[in-house]
Design an enzyme around this catalytic site. Structure first.
Site, PDB file in Angstrom:
ATOM      1  CG  ASP A 186      -7.424  -0.982   5.842  1.00  0.00           C
ATOM      2  OD1 ASP A 186      -6.236  -1.368   5.738  1.00  0.00           O
ATOM      3  OD2 ASP A 186      -7.731   0.219   5.882  1.00  0.00           O
TER       4      ASP A 186
ATOM      5  CD  GLU B  96      -3.069   0.944   2.201  1.00  0.00           C
ATOM      6  OE1 GLU B  96      -4.083   1.670   2.115  1.00  0.00           O
ATOM      7  OE2 GLU B  96      -2.885   0.165   3.149  1.00  0.00           O
TER       8      GLU B  96
ATOM      9  CB  ALA C 273      -3.436   5.660   8.738  1.00  0.00           C
TER      10      ALA C 273
ATOM     11  CG  ASN D 180     -12.557   4.749   3.707  1.00  0.00           C
ATOM     12  OD1 ASN D 180     -13.109   3.676   3.542  1.00  0.00           O
ATOM     13  ND2 ASN D 180     -13.096   5.686   4.459  1.00  0.00           N
ATOM     14  N   GLY D 181      -9.416   7.652   1.792  1.00  0.00           N
ATOM     15  CA  GLY D 181      -8.192   8.085   1.136  1.00  0.00           C
ATOM     16  C   GLY D 181      -8.458   8.737  -0.209  1.00  0.00           C
TER      17      GLY D 181
ATOM     18  CG  HIS E  66     -12.899   2.280   7.348  1.00  0.00           C
ATOM     19  ND1 HIS E  66     -12.715   1.415   8.402  1.00  0.00           N
ATOM     20  CD2 HIS E  66     -11.673   2.814   7.079  1.00  0.00           C
ATOM     21  CE1 HIS E  66     -11.439   1.414   8.753  1.00  0.00           C
ATOM     22  NE2 HIS E  66     -10.785   2.251   7.969  1.00  0.00           N
TER      23      HIS E  66
ATOM     24  CG  HIS F 181      -9.061   1.894   1.486  1.00  0.00           C
ATOM     25  ND1 HIS F 181      -8.751   3.117   0.914  1.00  0.00           N
ATOM     26  CD2 HIS F 181      -7.988   1.562   2.255  1.00  0.00           C
ATOM     27  CE1 HIS F 181      -7.559   3.504   1.311  1.00  0.00           C
ATOM     28  NE2 HIS F 181      -7.071   2.576   2.114  1.00  0.00           N
TER      29      HIS F 181
ATOM     30  CG  HIS G 151      -3.952   5.974   0.261  1.00  0.00           C
ATOM     31  ND1 HIS G 151      -4.288   6.640   1.421  1.00  0.00           N
ATOM     32  CD2 HIS G 151      -4.008   4.651   0.554  1.00  0.00           C
ATOM     33  CE1 HIS G 151      -4.532   5.756   2.383  1.00  0.00           C
ATOM     34  NE2 HIS G 151      -4.372   4.536   1.877  1.00  0.00           N
TER      35      HIS G 151
ATOM     36  NE  ARG H 211     -20.678  23.379  -8.790  1.00  0.00           N
ATOM     37  CZ  ARG H 211     -21.573  23.529  -7.813  1.00  0.00           C
ATOM     38  NH1 ARG H 211     -22.821  23.122  -7.998  1.00  0.00           N
ATOM     39  NH2 ARG H 211     -21.241  24.062  -6.665  1.00  0.00           N
TER      40      ARG H 211
END
EC number: 3.5.1.25
Length: 385
Positions: A272, A122, A133, A214-215, A249, A211, A186, A222
């Site tokens: 996760d 990751e 994180a 998230n991230g 989450h 995920h 991410h 718009r």
């Protein structure tokens, strides 16, 4: 021989039977179709599920894959296995290249021995604006030579990268050359950037989103961002969406909506999970960063109050239970935690119960609490008589 409510492949057999010969499934189907001898009595309150497949997991039982020693790694893997995750990918977090090399060297023998299904990197080619994180000091622009070295170990099965990182197309090409799954996440990319990256990568094979939600920036009317782009791509069958449906989450309505929009064949439920999964609240590590767990919610420790959510504390079976509670049909939730992630890994021997598949069976009660786990034909957790 096991008898109960059989849930596999996106369907439910109310009175099903599973038989095992050696490490393989010999029969999985309706009890009425079994002609091999006497059957045990019906067990309508027992569920028979495929062993679950978790493609994004950082640890459990007080131990983390990114930072613990060999005994700790084995303890974390054993904890998840005892709760029904019979195919587990160990996720690392962004770290200096030397640390990633060391972690891969430690985990490689476990991958080769089949204790782990591989390693998920990751990072470190992620967006600093959406690092969550992840340690921002460990993030670097896309470096194809470094990625080539890391995946050249033969134990990496997936890599999360931001589609806007430097040399993103070259990074994806490196992953494809090694048969490694690219996963976009991410990221602070726009919808257009994300769509272009997906369309460039999708025709060449398996692809996922790390995920979803998230991230990433939120989906706005718009500015749909990567969430909107990935939802549309999943609806076209171009990408599989990871969801951490642990009740922390994501809102349950969000989880149900994604299943309704793209279907369980395009959703991979993931835990996760980090080191605190299965143990008490307290202080833990996620790679180089300290984490405080309170009320089962893990957050980075910062000087300004609670930080970003830092992984999960649920096992994948707990995620399945939460998904069903969100209103997703049982068969769909199980498929998203077994068959879909197995397909992401390119595995056709796990994630389903059918003749010839590896004999991985998760036995639960009606509420999806594990009561027994069979892996490769051997009891990991034996049902109490």
């Amino acid at each position: 021989m096991l008898r109960g409510r059989l849930v596999t492949g996106g369907s439910v057999v109310d009175d099903g039977v599973v038989t095992v010969v050696g490490d393989r499934v010999a029969y999985a189907g309706p009890a009425a179709g079994w002609h091999g001898g006497e059957l045990p009595p019906p067990a309508p309150d027992r569920l028979l599920l495929p062993g679950l497949v978790d493609v994004h997991c950082h640890g459990a039982a007080g131990h983390g894959f990114p930072d613990d020693d060999l005994d700790g790694v084995l303890a974390a893997a054993a904890h998840h296995r005892a709760h029904g995750t019979t195919t587990l990918v160990a996720s690392l977090v962004s770290a200096p290249a030397a640390v990633l090399r060391d972690r891969l060297a430690l985990l490689a023998p476990l991958v080769r021995a089949g204790e782990l299904a591989g390693v998920h990197l990751e990072g470190p080619f992620l967006s600093a604006a959406r690092c969550g994180a992840q340690d921002p000091a460990a993030l670097v622009p896309g470096d194809p030579a470094l990625l080539e070295e890391l995946v050249g170990t033969g134990v990496v099965v997936s890599v999360t990268l931001a589609p806007e990182t430097a040399h993103a197309a070259e990074l994806v090409a490196v992953l494809r050359a090694h048969g490694v799954l690219p996963s976009f996440g991410h990221t602070d990319a726009s919808a257009a950037e994300t769509t272009a990256a997906v369309r460039a990568a999708a025709p060449d094979g398996r692809l996922s989103a790390t995920h979803l939600f998230n991230g990433m920036p939120p989906l706005l009317s718009r500015a749909p961002g990567p969430v909107g782009a990935c939802l549309a791509a999943a609806a076209r069958g171009e990408i599989v969406l990871e969801l951490i449906a642990d009740g922390v989450h994501l809102a349950p309505e969000t989880v149900a909506a994604v299943f309704d929009l793209v279907g369980p064949a395009q959703v991979a439920l993931v835990s996760d999970a980090m080191a605190a999964a299965g143990v008490a609240d307290g202080r833990y590590q996620l790679g180089a960063l300290p984490v405080q767990v309170a009320g089962g919610v893990a957050r980075l420790v910062t000087g300004d109050g609670p930080g970003a959510i830092a992984g999960g504390t649920a096992r994948l079976v707990d995620v399945v239970r939460q998904t069903v509670a969100a209103g997703v049909p049982l068969a769909d939730a199980v498929l998203a935690a077994s068959g879909t992630p197995a397909r992401l890994l390119g595995r056709d021997d796990v994630g389903h119960l059918a003749p010839g598949a590896r004999a991985d069976v998760l036995v639960t009660d009606r509420e999806l609490h594990p009561t027994g786990v069979l892996r490769a034909g051997r009891w990991v957790r034996r049902e109490e008589s």
